[in-house]
Design a protein around this motif. Sequence first.
Motif, PDB file in Angstrom:
ATOM      1  N   TRP A   1       0.799  -1.231   0.000  1.00 38.47           N
ATOM      2  CA  TRP A   1       0.000   0.000   0.000  1.00 38.47           C
ATOM      3  C   TRP A   1       0.829   1.279   0.000  1.00 38.47           C
ATOM      4  CZ3 TRP A   1      -4.993   0.601  -1.145  1.00 38.47           C
ATOM      5  CH2 TRP A   1      -5.717  -0.595  -1.295  1.00 38.47           C
ATOM      6  N   LEU A   2       2.160   1.139  -0.045  1.00 40.20           N
ATOM      7  CA  LEU A   2       3.005   2.344   0.022  1.00 40.20           C
ATOM      8  C   LEU A   2       2.719   3.313  -1.116  1.00 40.20           C
ATOM      9  CD1 LEU A   2       6.471   0.919   1.098  1.00 40.20           C
ATOM     10  CD2 LEU A   2       5.029   2.541   2.351  1.00 40.20           C
ATOM     11  N   THR A   3       2.547   2.785  -2.306  1.00 41.08           N
ATOM     12  CA  THR A   3       2.363   3.675  -3.458  1.00 41.08           C
ATOM     13  C   THR A   3       0.919   4.173  -3.563  1.00 41.08           C
ATOM     14  OG1 THR A   3       1.926   1.744  -4.829  1.00 41.08           O
ATOM     15  CG2 THR A   3       4.187   2.591  -4.826  1.00 41.08           C
ATOM     16  N   ARG A   4       0.038   3.641  -2.709  1.00 39.70           N
ATOM     17  CA  ARG A   4      -1.367   4.055  -2.791  1.00 39.70           C
ATOM     18  C   ARG A   4      -1.880   4.677  -1.504  1.00 39.70           C
ATOM     19  NH1 ARG A   4      -3.778  -1.399  -4.489  1.00 39.70           N
ATOM     20  NH2 ARG A   4      -1.849  -2.130  -3.514  1.00 39.70           N
ATOM     21  N   ALA A   5      -0.958   5.086  -0.628  1.00 43.91           N
ATOM     22  CA  ALA A   5      -1.382   5.742   0.612  1.00 43.91           C
ATOM     23  C   ALA A   5      -2.156   7.009   0.242  1.00 43.91           C
ATOM     24  CB  ALA A   5      -0.159   6.078   1.452  1.00 43.91           C
ATOM     25  N   PRO A   6      -3.208   7.335   1.020  1.00 45.83           N
ATOM     26  CA  PRO A   6      -4.077   8.441   0.623  1.00 45.83           C
ATOM     27  C   PRO A   6      -3.485   9.838   0.831  1.00 45.83           C
ATOM     28  CG  PRO A   6      -4.860   7.453   2.659  1.00 45.83           C
ATOM     29  CD  PRO A   6      -3.730   6.604   2.187  1.00 45.83           C
ATOM     30  N   SER A   7      -2.395   9.977   1.552  1.00 48.89           N
ATOM     31  CA  SER A   7      -1.790  11.301   1.721  1.00 48.89           C
ATOM     32  C   SER A   7      -0.301  11.136   1.958  1.00 48.89           C
ATOM     33  CB  SER A   7      -2.415  12.036   2.918  1.00 48.89           C
ATOM     34  OG  SER A   7      -2.037  11.387   4.125  1.00 48.89           O
ATOM     35  N   LEU A   8       0.431  12.238   1.832  1.00 45.14           N
ATOM     36  CA  LEU A   8       1.879  12.189   2.050  1.00 45.14           C
ATOM     37  C   LEU A   8       2.171  11.769   3.493  1.00 45.14           C
ATOM     38  CD1 LEU A   8       4.685  12.641   0.904  1.00 45.14           C
ATOM     39  CD2 LEU A   8       4.504  15.051   1.591  1.00 45.14           C
ATOM     40  N   ARG A   9       1.348  12.269   4.422  1.00 43.71           N
ATOM     41  CA  ARG A   9       1.545  11.942   5.841  1.00 43.71           C
ATOM     42  C   ARG A   9       1.404  10.432   6.072  1.00 43.71           C
ATOM     43  NH1 ARG A   9      -2.204  11.727  10.192  1.00 43.71           N
ATOM     44  NH2 ARG A   9      -1.111  11.868  12.183  1.00 43.71           N
ATOM     45  N   ARG A  10       0.334   9.872   5.519  1.00 40.68           N
ATOM     46  CA  ARG A  10       0.120   8.423   5.697  1.00 40.68           C
ATOM     47  C   ARG A  10       1.236   7.621   5.037  1.00 40.68           C
ATOM     48  NH1 ARG A  10      -2.874   7.955  10.022  1.00 40.68           N
ATOM     49  NH2 ARG A  10      -4.671   9.325   9.876  1.00 40.68           N
ATOM     50  N   LYS A  11       1.720   8.130   3.926  1.00 39.56           N
ATOM     51  CA  LYS A  11       2.782   7.426   3.211  1.00 39.56           C
ATOM     52  C   LYS A  11       4.081   7.444   4.026  1.00 39.56           C
ATOM     53  CE  LYS A  11       4.944   7.329  -1.317  1.00 39.56           C
ATOM     54  NZ  LYS A  11       4.534   7.387  -2.712  1.00 39.56           N
ATOM     55  N   ALA A  12       4.388   8.618   4.606  1.00 35.96           N
ATOM     56  CA  ALA A  12       5.619   8.736   5.401  1.00 35.96           C
ATOM     57  C   ALA A  12       5.557   7.802   6.618  1.00 35.96           C
ATOM     58  CB  ALA A  12       5.830  10.188   5.835  1.00 35.96           C
ATOM     59  N   ILE A  13       4.392   7.755   7.248  1.00 32.64           N
ATOM     60  CA  ILE A  13       4.233   6.897   8.439  1.00 32.64           C
ATOM     61  C   ILE A  13       4.407   5.429   8.046  1.00 32.64           C
ATOM     62  CG2 ILE A  13       2.602   6.065  10.182  1.00 32.64           C
ATOM     63  CD1 ILE A  13       1.310   8.874  10.155  1.00 32.64           C
ATOM     64  N   LEU A  14       3.741   5.054   6.957  1.00 31.20           N
ATOM     65  CA  LEU A  14       3.780   3.647   6.536  1.00 31.20           C
ATOM     66  C   LEU A  14       5.188   3.227   6.121  1.00 31.20           C
ATOM     67  CD1 LEU A  14       2.101   1.091   6.136  1.00 31.20           C
ATOM     68  CD2 LEU A  14       1.492   1.898   3.851  1.00 31.20           C
ATOM     69  N   LEU A  15       5.870   4.144   5.439  1.00 26.78           N
ATOM     70  CA  LEU A  15       7.241   3.868   5.007  1.00 26.78           C
ATOM     71  C   LEU A  15       8.133   3.631   6.227  1.00 26.78           C
ATOM     72  CD1 LEU A  15       8.655   3.722   2.297  1.00 26.78           C
ATOM     73  CD2 LEU A  15       9.148   6.151   2.457  1.00 26.78           C
ATOM     74  N   ALA A  16       7.979   4.482   7.237  1.00 26.71           N
ATOM     75  CA  ALA A  16       8.793   4.339   8.455  1.00 26.71           C
ATOM     76  C   ALA A  16       8.500   2.998   9.122  1.00 26.71           C
ATOM     77  CB  ALA A  16       8.496   5.489   9.416  1.00 26.71           C
ATOM     78  N   LYS A  17       7.243   2.635   9.121  1.00 24.31           N
ATOM     79  CA  LYS A  17       6.841   1.400   9.787  1.00 24.31           C
ATOM     80  C   LYS A  17       7.413   0.181   9.073  1.00 24.31           C
ATOM     81  CE  LYS A  17       3.118  -1.329  11.314  1.00 24.31           C
ATOM     82  NZ  LYS A  17       2.412  -2.356  10.694  1.00 24.31           N
ATOM     83  N   VAL A  18       7.300   0.161   7.760  1.00 25.93           N
ATOM     84  CA  VAL A  18       7.808  -0.984   6.999  1.00 25.93           C
ATOM     85  C   VAL A  18       9.336  -1.085   7.158  1.00 25.93           C
ATOM     86  CG1 VAL A  18       8.019  -1.985   4.684  1.00 25.93           C
ATOM     87  CG2 VAL A  18       5.843  -1.025   5.416  1.00 25.93           C
ATOM     88  N   GLN A  19       9.999   0.071   7.211  1.00 25.99           N
ATOM     89  CA  GLN A  19      11.450   0.046   7.453  1.00 25.99           C
ATOM     90  C   GLN A  19      11.771  -0.513   8.839  1.00 25.99           C
ATOM     91  OE1 GLN A  19      12.631   4.086   6.561  1.00 25.99           O
ATOM     92  NE2 GLN A  19      13.214   3.547   4.480  1.00 25.99           N
ATOM     93  N   ASP A  20      10.935  -0.168   9.814  1.00 24.01           N
ATOM     94  CA  ASP A  20      11.141  -0.729  11.166  1.00 24.01           C
ATOM     95  C   ASP A  20      11.099  -2.251  11.125  1.00 24.01           C
ATOM     96  OD1 ASP A  20      11.239   1.791  12.288  1.00 24.01           O
ATOM     97  OD2 ASP A  20       9.266   1.686  13.254  1.00 24.01           O
ATOM     98  N   GLU A  21      10.154  -2.789  10.364  1.00 25.70           N
ATOM     99  CA  GLU A  21      10.015  -4.256  10.305  1.00 25.70           C
ATOM    100  C   GLU A  21      11.304  -4.879   9.745  1.00 25.70           C
ATOM    101  OE1 GLU A  21       7.370  -5.191  11.708  1.00 25.70           O
ATOM    102  OE2 GLU A  21       5.694  -3.881  11.206  1.00 25.70           O
TER     103      GLU A  21
END
Length: 311
Positions: free
Chosen positions: A54-74
Amino acid sequence: TDQQLEDHFEGRVANDQRIEPRDWMPDGYRKTLVRQISQHAHSEIIGMQPEGNWLTRAPSLRRKAILLAKVQDEAGHGLYLYSAAETLGADREDLTTKLISSRQKYSSIFNYPTLNFADIGVIGWLVDGAAICNQVPLCRSSYGPYARAMVRVCKEESFHQRQGYELLMTMMRGTAAQQEMVQEATNRWWWPSLMMFGPPDGDSPNTQQSMAWRIKRHTNDELRQKFVDMTVPQAEALGVTLPDPELVWNSESERHDFGTPDWDEFKNVLKGNGPCNAERVERRRRAHEDGQWVRDAAAAHAVKQAARQQT
Ligand code: ACO
């Protein structure tokens, strides 16, 4: 003698002292740890896929940044855990080979698809919530490197859980269609989340010994119960219904009674027949192969550096 070593080991465990990589340990203890830690590491790495989707389809830049950080944490958690397994003599290449040839397990939960963005919120809330519930006690696991790795992992998981819950809160303040998405995603993820804790205690071959060695601090059913009790008020605050008609507060036991997960489904997912097993393993295999040139380059560089230091 072996008996003295064994007694010393048992004594340390009984006194809640940590076992460290260079300490003597029974073969079974080492084997159990390698099994659990590598399964755990694989779960973190495979767990990047459903959300990465879902990284490329996050509904806003904020949601994308959060999701990216989270996936990197994993990814970081996976690397941490592979390192912990290496302190026991495991070889990372070997572990990866076993994962991509389906000879080692990873968590059942990551074999379910993420169908819409509400799933990202529900994964944070329920899946990471369950992960925290299971992993906080592992901070007191008897094996030092595993226990210490869990401290940081749990702090980051707690951020993941909150981002999910905040996402869902936002959607629940939105339109009726958004509220429906949250409910529908909750319906799909609830039972698989309960299965994350493993089979019922009566069908769990490893629990007893792992508890005796203080690798595990609670049984699968104890943690499942704790998770249900913790999650019910969160669902109420959110305004969603958990899809279990048998879920009810029991004032006598002061816990919730709840229904039985579909253990046949669980066994089937473990056998490799879940909705996404093949896809997840295949994607991991391809990523590993695509990364061959990076490993080759790093190895060639290391050889050059070593040669330079000798002259
Ligand atoms: N998914 C896949 N396999 C599972 C699951 C599950 N949800 N639950 C149990 N199993 C496997 C066990 O690994 C074991 O397999 P094996 O004996 O072939 O190696 C078998 O089913 C029997 O289960 P148990 O005897 O109960 O196994 P165990 O004592 O290891 O308990 C548990 C399972 C609770 C998952 C434990 O290994 C654990 O706490 N692991 C660390 C946490 C973890 O791996 N979390 C990953 C998901 S969370 C995340 O990454 C966000």
